[in-house]
Design a protein around this motif. Structure first.
Motif, PDB file in Angstrom:
ATOM      1  N   HIS A  47       0.835  -1.191   0.000  1.00 24.47           N
ATOM      2  CA  HIS A  47       0.000   0.000   0.000  1.00 24.47           C
ATOM      3  C   HIS A  47       0.873   1.246   0.000  1.00 24.47           C
ATOM      4  CE1 HIS A  47       0.767  -1.002   4.221  1.00 24.47           C
ATOM      5  NE2 HIS A  47       0.629   0.279   4.488  1.00 24.47           N
ATOM      6  N   LYS A  48       0.348   2.294  -0.625  1.00 22.84           N
ATOM      7  CA  LYS A  48       1.040   3.573  -0.710  1.00 22.84           C
ATOM      8  C   LYS A  48       0.791   4.351   0.573  1.00 22.84           C
ATOM      9  CE  LYS A  48       1.574   6.076  -4.631  1.00 22.84           C
ATOM     10  NZ  LYS A  48       1.129   6.856  -5.798  1.00 22.84           N
ATOM     11  N   LEU A  49       1.835   5.001   1.064  1.00 27.21           N
ATOM     12  CA  LEU A  49       1.704   5.782   2.299  1.00 27.21           C
ATOM     13  C   LEU A  49       1.328   7.221   1.981  1.00 27.21           C
ATOM     14  CD1 LEU A  49       4.790   4.365   4.220  1.00 27.21           C
ATOM     15  CD2 LEU A  49       2.426   3.569   4.248  1.00 27.21           C
ATOM     16  N   LYS A  50       0.809   7.909   2.980  1.00 27.48           N
ATOM     17  CA  LYS A  50       0.338   9.285   2.821  1.00 27.48           C
ATOM     18  C   LYS A  50       1.103  10.207   3.761  1.00 27.48           C
ATOM     19  CE  LYS A  50      -4.323   7.640   1.894  1.00 27.48           C
ATOM     20  NZ  LYS A  50      -5.697   7.619   2.380  1.00 27.48           N
ATOM     21  N   TRP A  57       6.060   3.246  -0.375  1.00 25.21           N
ATOM     22  CA  TRP A  57       5.155   2.098  -0.287  1.00 25.21           C
ATOM     23  C   TRP A  57       5.571   1.230   0.887  1.00 25.21           C
ATOM     24  CZ3 TRP A  57       1.238   0.754  -3.884  1.00 25.21           C
ATOM     25  CH2 TRP A  57       1.111   1.647  -4.960  1.00 25.21           C
ATOM     26  N   ALA A  58       4.637   0.445   1.398  1.00 23.03           N
ATOM     27  CA  ALA A  58       4.919  -0.494   2.480  1.00 23.03           C
ATOM     28  C   ALA A  58       4.328  -1.848   2.117  1.00 23.03           C
ATOM     29  CB  ALA A  58       4.307  -0.007   3.793  1.00 23.03           C
ATOM     30  N   ARG A  66       7.241  -4.701   8.772  1.00 30.23           N
ATOM     31  CA  ARG A  66       6.978  -4.082   7.474  1.00 30.23           C
ATOM     32  C   ARG A  66       8.285  -3.777   6.755  1.00 30.23           C
ATOM     33  NH1 ARG A  66       2.988  -5.339   9.683  1.00 30.23           N
ATOM     34  NH2 ARG A  66       1.054  -4.207  10.004  1.00 30.23           N
ATOM     35  N   LEU A  68       9.561  -0.894   3.948  1.00 28.93           N
ATOM     36  CA  LEU A  68       9.230   0.330   3.220  1.00 28.93           C
ATOM     37  C   LEU A  68      10.107   0.392   1.977  1.00 28.93           C
ATOM     38  CD1 LEU A  68       8.844   3.060   5.982  1.00 28.93           C
ATOM     39  CD2 LEU A  68       7.172   1.442   5.124  1.00 28.93           C
ATOM     40  N   HIS A  90       5.926  -2.231  12.966  1.00 27.54           N
ATOM     41  CA  HIS A  90       5.007  -1.177  12.553  1.00 27.54           C
ATOM     42  C   HIS A  90       5.363   0.157  13.211  1.00 27.54           C
ATOM     43  CE1 HIS A  90       1.260   1.136  12.617  1.00 27.54           C
ATOM     44  NE2 HIS A  90       0.962   0.499  11.494  1.00 27.54           N
ATOM     45  N   TYR A  94       6.874   3.507  10.929  1.00 26.67           N
ATOM     46  CA  TYR A  94       5.916   4.585  10.716  1.00 26.67           C
ATOM     47  C   TYR A  94       6.187   5.647  11.733  1.00 26.67           C
ATOM     48  CZ  TYR A  94       3.460   1.218   7.765  1.00 26.67           C
ATOM     49  OH  TYR A  94       3.144   0.314   6.805  1.00 26.67           O
TER      50      TYR A  94
END
Length: 94
Positions: A47-50, A57-58, A66, A68, A90, A94
């Motif tokens: 999934h793409k991060l915001k 992506w992660a 995870r 990255l 995680h 993040y």
């Protein structure tokens, strides 16, 4: 199949994670193999991060770990590669 480019920070994070959890090595290697073959395979949960991490992506190694990464173009060949940024739990990544 895409080429994986290991950054120095990813290498350090990989070694640290495997040192803390020796059984993680096999799962991480399998995840990296799957990532190179198909970055969007459903088992990876890519999934793409915001926000501050936009463009990164992660994907999931296991329940808590995870990886990255980002998609980059190799300037010499023009091929898309996967640049591995870091790995960890995680909360660490993040």
């Amino acid at each position: 199949m895409k080429t994986l480019v290991w950054s120095s920070s990813f290498i350090r994070a990989f070694r640290r994670a495997v040192r803390r959890q020796p059984g993680l090595r096999a799962r991480a290697v399998n995840t990296l193999r799957q990532l190179a073959e198909d970055p969007f395979h459903p088992s990876l949960h890519s999934h793409k991060l915001k926000g501050q991490m936009a463009g990164v992506w992660a994907c999931t190694v296991d329940y808590d770990n995870r990886i990255l990464f980002e998609f980059v173009e190799n300037p010499e060949s023009g091929q898309e590669e996967i640049h591995l940024l870091t790995m960890g739990t995680h909360d660490e990544v993040y």
